[in-house]
Design a protein around this motif. Structure first.
Motif, PDB file in Angstrom:
ATOM      1  N   ALA A  68      -2.899  -4.101   6.599  1.00  0.00           N
ATOM      2  CA  ALA A  68      -2.893  -2.878   7.404  1.00  0.00           C
ATOM      3  C   ALA A  68      -3.539  -1.758   6.598  1.00  0.00           C
ATOM      4  O   ALA A  68      -3.085  -1.450   5.494  1.00  0.00           O
ATOM      5  CB  ALA A  68      -1.473  -2.508   7.794  1.00  0.00           C
ATOM      6  N   PRO A  69      -4.602  -1.135   7.126  1.00  0.00           N
ATOM      7  CA  PRO A  69      -5.356  -0.166   6.325  1.00  0.00           C
ATOM      8  C   PRO A  69      -4.616   1.146   6.126  1.00  0.00           C
ATOM      9  O   PRO A  69      -4.042   1.710   7.056  1.00  0.00           O
ATOM     10  CB  PRO A  69      -6.630   0.058   7.164  1.00  0.00           C
ATOM     11  CG  PRO A  69      -6.218  -0.257   8.565  1.00  0.00           C
ATOM     12  CD  PRO A  69      -5.189  -1.339   8.466  1.00  0.00           C
ATOM     13  N   GLY A  70      -4.610   1.608   4.877  1.00  0.00           N
ATOM     14  CA  GLY A  70      -4.147   2.954   4.559  1.00  0.00           C
ATOM     15  C   GLY A  70      -2.667   3.196   4.678  1.00  0.00           C
ATOM     16  O   GLY A  70      -2.233   4.353   4.720  1.00  0.00           O
ATOM     17  N   VAL A  71      -1.847   2.142   4.692  1.00  0.00           N
ATOM     18  CA  VAL A  71      -0.398   2.357   4.824  1.00  0.00           C
ATOM     19  C   VAL A  71       0.338   1.938   3.548  1.00  0.00           C
ATOM     20  O   VAL A  71       1.551   1.717   3.577  1.00  0.00           O
ATOM     21  CB  VAL A  71       0.178   1.620   6.057  1.00  0.00           C
ATOM     22  CG1 VAL A  71      -0.505   2.086   7.320  1.00  0.00           C
ATOM     23  CG2 VAL A  71       0.046   0.099   5.921  1.00  0.00           C
ATOM     24  N   GLY A  72      -0.400   1.859   2.443  1.00  0.00           N
ATOM     25  CA  GLY A  72       0.229   1.493   1.184  1.00  0.00           C
ATOM     26  C   GLY A  72       1.277   2.484   0.720  1.00  0.00           C
ATOM     27  O   GLY A  72       2.078   2.171  -0.175  1.00  0.00           O
ATOM     28  N   LYS A  92       2.488  -4.015  -1.308  1.00  0.00           N
ATOM     29  CA  LYS A  92       1.784  -2.738  -1.416  1.00  0.00           C
ATOM     30  C   LYS A  92       0.601  -2.904  -2.366  1.00  0.00           C
ATOM     31  O   LYS A  92       0.763  -3.393  -3.492  1.00  0.00           O
ATOM     32  CB  LYS A  92       2.712  -1.651  -1.947  1.00  0.00           C
ATOM     33  CG  LYS A  92       3.761  -1.165  -0.966  1.00  0.00           C
ATOM     34  CD  LYS A  92       4.505   0.045  -1.547  1.00  0.00           C
ATOM     35  CE  LYS A  92       5.479   0.621  -0.534  1.00  0.00           C
ATOM     36  NZ  LYS A  92       6.146   1.851  -1.059  1.00  0.00           N
ATOM     37  N   CYS A  93      -0.568  -2.509  -1.888  1.00  0.00           N
ATOM     38  CA  CYS A  93      -1.767  -2.568  -2.719  1.00  0.00           C
ATOM     39  C   CYS A  93      -2.001  -1.161  -3.289  1.00  0.00           C
ATOM     40  O   CYS A  93      -2.516  -0.279  -2.581  1.00  0.00           O
ATOM     41  CB  CYS A  93      -2.976  -3.023  -1.897  1.00  0.00           C
ATOM     42  SG  CYS A  93      -2.737  -4.631  -1.086  1.00  0.00           S
ATOM     43  N   ASN A  94      -1.578  -0.944  -4.515  1.00  0.00           N
ATOM     44  CA  ASN A  94      -1.639   0.392  -5.109  1.00  0.00           C
ATOM     45  C   ASN A  94      -3.070   0.808  -5.410  1.00  0.00           C
ATOM     46  O   ASN A  94      -3.970  -0.028  -5.573  1.00  0.00           O
ATOM     47  CB  ASN A  94      -0.793   0.429  -6.383  1.00  0.00           C
ATOM     48  CG  ASN A  94       0.675   0.131  -6.096  1.00  0.00           C
ATOM     49  OD1 ASN A  94       1.221   0.593  -5.094  1.00  0.00           O
ATOM     50  ND2 ASN A  94       1.310  -0.649  -6.974  1.00  0.00           N
ATOM     51  N   LYS A 132       2.847  -4.224  -5.584  1.00  0.00           N
ATOM     52  CA  LYS A 132       4.303  -4.189  -5.542  1.00  0.00           C
ATOM     53  C   LYS A 132       4.739  -4.916  -4.291  1.00  0.00           C
ATOM     54  O   LYS A 132       4.330  -4.572  -3.175  1.00  0.00           O
ATOM     55  CB  LYS A 132       4.802  -2.731  -5.515  1.00  0.00           C
ATOM     56  CG  LYS A 132       6.308  -2.578  -5.368  1.00  0.00           C
ATOM     57  CD  LYS A 132       7.029  -3.154  -6.583  1.00  0.00           C
ATOM     58  CE  LYS A 132       8.549  -2.998  -6.411  1.00  0.00           C
ATOM     59  NZ  LYS A 132       9.269  -3.705  -7.511  1.00  0.00           N
ATOM     60  N   SER A 133       5.575  -5.951  -4.464  1.00  0.00           N
ATOM     61  CA  SER A 133       5.917  -6.807  -3.339  1.00  0.00           C
ATOM     62  C   SER A 133       7.418  -7.030  -3.236  1.00  0.00           C
ATOM     63  O   SER A 133       8.165  -6.884  -4.219  1.00  0.00           O
ATOM     64  CB  SER A 133       5.215  -8.163  -3.489  1.00  0.00           C
ATOM     65  OG  SER A 133       5.663  -9.079  -2.512  1.00  0.00           O
ATOM     66  N   MET A 139      -1.570  -2.217   2.884  1.00  0.00           N
ATOM     67  CA  MET A 139      -0.357  -3.010   2.718  1.00  0.00           C
ATOM     68  C   MET A 139      -0.532  -4.329   3.448  1.00  0.00           C
ATOM     69  O   MET A 139      -1.066  -4.362   4.557  1.00  0.00           O
ATOM     70  CB  MET A 139       0.873  -2.272   3.244  1.00  0.00           C
ATOM     71  CG  MET A 139       2.176  -2.994   2.894  1.00  0.00           C
ATOM     72  SD  MET A 139       3.673  -2.076   3.348  1.00  0.00           S
ATOM     73  CE  MET A 139       3.537  -0.640   2.326  1.00  0.00           C
ATOM     74  N   ILE A 140      -0.093  -5.392   2.804  1.00  0.00           N
ATOM     75  CA  ILE A 140      -0.167  -6.725   3.388  1.00  0.00           C
ATOM     76  C   ILE A 140       1.192  -7.072   3.980  1.00  0.00           C
ATOM     77  O   ILE A 140       2.220  -6.905   3.323  1.00  0.00           O
ATOM     78  CB  ILE A 140      -0.562  -7.775   2.331  1.00  0.00           C
ATOM     79  CG1 ILE A 140      -1.862  -7.388   1.616  1.00  0.00           C
ATOM     80  CG2 ILE A 140      -0.699  -9.161   2.973  1.00  0.00           C
ATOM     81  CD1 ILE A 140      -2.138  -8.228   0.372  1.00  0.00           C
ATOM     82  N   PHE A 141       1.178  -7.549   5.226  1.00  0.00           N
ATOM     83  CA  PHE A 141       2.401  -8.019   5.877  1.00  0.00           C
ATOM     84  C   PHE A 141       2.248  -9.512   6.121  1.00  0.00           C
ATOM     85  O   PHE A 141       1.231  -9.961   6.666  1.00  0.00           O
ATOM     86  CB  PHE A 141       2.635  -7.280   7.183  1.00  0.00           C
ATOM     87  CG  PHE A 141       2.887  -5.803   7.006  1.00  0.00           C
ATOM     88  CD1 PHE A 141       4.119  -5.346   6.538  1.00  0.00           C
ATOM     89  CD2 PHE A 141       1.893  -4.881   7.287  1.00  0.00           C
ATOM     90  CE1 PHE A 141       4.345  -3.993   6.364  1.00  0.00           C
ATOM     91  CE2 PHE A 141       2.126  -3.525   7.126  1.00  0.00           C
ATOM     92  CZ  PHE A 141       3.356  -3.078   6.651  1.00  0.00           C
ATOM     93  N   VAL A 142       3.256 -10.279   5.735  1.00  0.00           N
ATOM     94  CA  VAL A 142       3.173 -11.740   5.757  1.00  0.00           C
ATOM     95  C   VAL A 142       4.332 -12.324   6.564  1.00  0.00           C
ATOM     96  O   VAL A 142       5.496 -11.946   6.374  1.00  0.00           O
ATOM     97  CB  VAL A 142       3.202 -12.316   4.331  1.00  0.00           C
ATOM     98  CG1 VAL A 142       3.058 -13.842   4.360  1.00  0.00           C
ATOM     99  CG2 VAL A 142       2.100 -11.700   3.474  1.00  0.00           C
TER     100      VAL A 142
END
Length: 583
Positions: A321-325, A353-355, A361-362, A387-390
């Motif tokens: 998801a773009p820009g929601v880190g 979270k892609c800092n 941070k996961s 942010m990656i959601f899995v």
């Protein structure tokens, strides 16, 4: 003649002209010695003025009795307006009224007839004829008319012929439930209302009509939702002596024409993706491609790491998801609860979270190191600040759940922009799908869809892998049209009925008329049907179709305005030889 002009056309060029207008009273402003009335019709609003010092006394007093939605006729002279309204086409003028006739008094309406009304949906549905007077609904109906006219013009210019087909037809076992109509003259027998004119348009091709279309009502007795009604309208089309490519080109051209003429939008050639690619990449067969967030399958980089949830799953898949880190834990938890709702059905969700400093941070840091998470980011296309959601679980179910999350995130992030249009074709659908409840295969589209010739040999050994000559047009995450190349010979059609579980007698009983027709020289043919209601709503920038239908049903399939459906008289039931057995 009730009017010489409409309420939307007068301007400064008409000053000093004597005119006659008729319409509804939108509102009045009584200042004692002066009275202004806004007169409305379909075309706009004209301000009327009544002046105690200059107007006829009878006319002036009668104007004071006018209520909202009174129907009146006025005659007078167009004059220049002192306080001009730049927001109205008629804002430079007003009409000094010399004659006033009340054509029909009106009760005070149950809600205000304004763009922003105080009426809820239920009350507006009950008084739909009043709701239509409001600009949003009126303009939606006019917009629908414009789209329909452009469709007729485009297809007629390509030598398509509009042909009406019957509404009282034979019930067939495929698809949704039929609405049935008892026949008084044929005791114990019933017509069905058509779910589509499918067999009739094929018979028109047998009849040599070559290019057919129809803007036609169709009927399906199924559960309703915002974009579904028990009666709906299709742009139904069929062509003879064509292959799939011919049909895609014609109706891609129609859609491009509508986008250009209706919305002023130029679209290049539509992308084409296969059904398998759509399901693997977006989790559904009608993907919204106005934004990214394509699926990244993580089995290779997430399994076999001591995290039992992923190790036990058939599929581990994520989106970036773009820009929601920078989402807070509260915002993340709210999303986790969202996917755990019964409507979505996920058991949980993992996030990463892609800092901005390219660290991660996961919620599963205990099991995965920075190198592992970097591989997740690479697979999903995540960038710093994302942010990656899995999700994980059974493959089909998990893709469906992640697809729902993708659309929800896009909505929350404002990525589903109504003024942007992203059409595409989805092709190579499965011919058949297995139904666990009945224990047999059903046609994914309908029984007359042609299989791809190169897959015919799989019908005996692996019918689920047979692809169809079928295609859907998708616009902004909605299927707006679908069709196929049809079976046009009796032998192949008999084979199809066999694999759909029909006995020879059942096939003859249900579709014998079509099989007989195929023996008299049926040409190769195919077609497509657009959902007009949905197409118009999307072009109009809306998610729901109701405001583009003059008299829609509610979610229970009821017309609350006329109170239908309703019981019928016992004498009618007797005449139809029907006895009710209501428990």
């Amino acid at each position: 003649m009730y009017r010489s002009n409409n309420c939307g056309e007068l301007n400064a060029s008409h000053i000093n002209t004597e005119v006659t207008l008729a319409g509804w009273v939108q509102k009045s402003r009584d200042k004692g010695f002066m009275n202004w009335v806004d007169l409305r019709d379909r075309y706009g609003i004209t301000q009327l003025i009544f002046d105690e010092g200059r107007s006829d006394k009878t006319v002036f007093e009668l104007a004071k009795t006018l209520g909202r939605e009174f129907v009146i006729q006025v005659k007078g002279k167009v004059i220049e307006r002192e306080s001009k309204n730049p927001n109205l086409p008629t804002g430079d003028i007003e009409l000094f009224v010399t004659e006033l006739t009340i054509l029909n008094a009106a009760l005070t309406p149950p809600f205000t007839i304004e763009d922003e009304t105080d009426g809820g949906e239920d009350i507006r549905m009950k008084y739909r004829y009043l709701d239509i007077r409001r600009n949003p609904v009126k303009n939606s109906l006019l917009f629908r008319h414009k789209v329909a006219m452009e469709v007729r013009k485009y297809l007629s210019d390509l030598d398509f012929c509009e042909v009406e087909t019957p509404y009282l037809i034979k019930s067939t076992p495929e698809g949704a439930r039929d609405f049935v109509v008892p026949s008084r003259m044929n005791e114990g027998q019933f017509y069905a209302l058509p779910q589509s004119p499918q067999t009739f348009k094929q018979l028109l091709m047998v009849g040599g009509m070559d290019k057919y279309f129809q803007i036609v009502k169709c009927f399906r007795d199924e559960d309703l939702r915002a974009d579904r009604q028990p009666e709906f309208t299709q742009i139904d089309c069929e062509m003879a002596f064509v292959e799939q490519e011919d049909i895609l080109n014609v109706f891609e051209g129609l859609t491009r024409h509508l986008l250009k003429e209706i919305k002023g939008v130029d679209v290049a050639k539509f992308p084409r993706i296969t059904y398998d690619y759509a399901m693997k990449t977006y989790g559904n067969d009608k993907p919204d491609i106005r934004f990214g967030m394509e699926f990244g399958e993580l089995n290779k980089v997430a399994k076999h790491k001591d995290f039992p949830v992923f190790n036990a799953a058939e599929l581990v898949v994520g989106i970036a998801a773009p820009g929601v880190g920078n989402y807070t834990r509260k915002e993340i938890d709210a999303l986790i609860e969202w996917v755990k709702r019964p409507q979505v059905g996920a058991s949980g969700m993992v996030y990463v979270k892609c800092n901005e400093d390219e660290t991660f941070k996961s919620s599963v840091d205990k099991f995965y190191d920075q190198e592992d998470l970097a591989n997740w980011a690479k697979t999903t296309g995540a960038k710093p600040g994302d942010m990656i959601f899995v999700l994980s679980g059974p493959a089909d179910k998990t893709r469906t759940q992640l697809s729902a999350l993708r659309m929800e995130l896009a909505t929350r992030l404002g990525l589903r922009i109504p003024t942007e249009f992203a059409p595409l074709w989805v092709v190579d659908f499965p011919l058949l799908e297995f139904d666990e409840e009945s224990g047999r295969y059903h046609a994914m589209h309908h029984p007359f869809t042609s299989p791809k010739p190169e897959d015919m040999h799989l019908l005996e050994t692996d019918p689920g892998k047979v692809r169809a000559n079928a295609y859907d047009m998708v616009l902004n995450g909605n299927e707006i049209g679908g069709g196929s190349i049809r079976i046009h010979d009796k032998a192949t059609q008999q084979l199809m009925f066999k694999y759909l579980g029909f006995t020879e007698d059942q096939a003859k009983e249900q579709f014998g008329f079509l099989m007989d027709a195929f023996q008299f020289g049926a040409p190769p043919h195919g077609g497509l049907a657009f959902g007009l209601d949905r197409l118009v709503a999307i072009l109009g920038g809306q998610e729901t179709i109701r405001d583009f239908i003059a008299f829609p049903k509610n979610n229970s399939g009821r017309d609350v305005m006329i109170d239908a459906p309703s019981a019928i008289d016992e004498s009618q039931l007797k005449e139809l030889h029907i006895k009710l057995n209501i428990q």
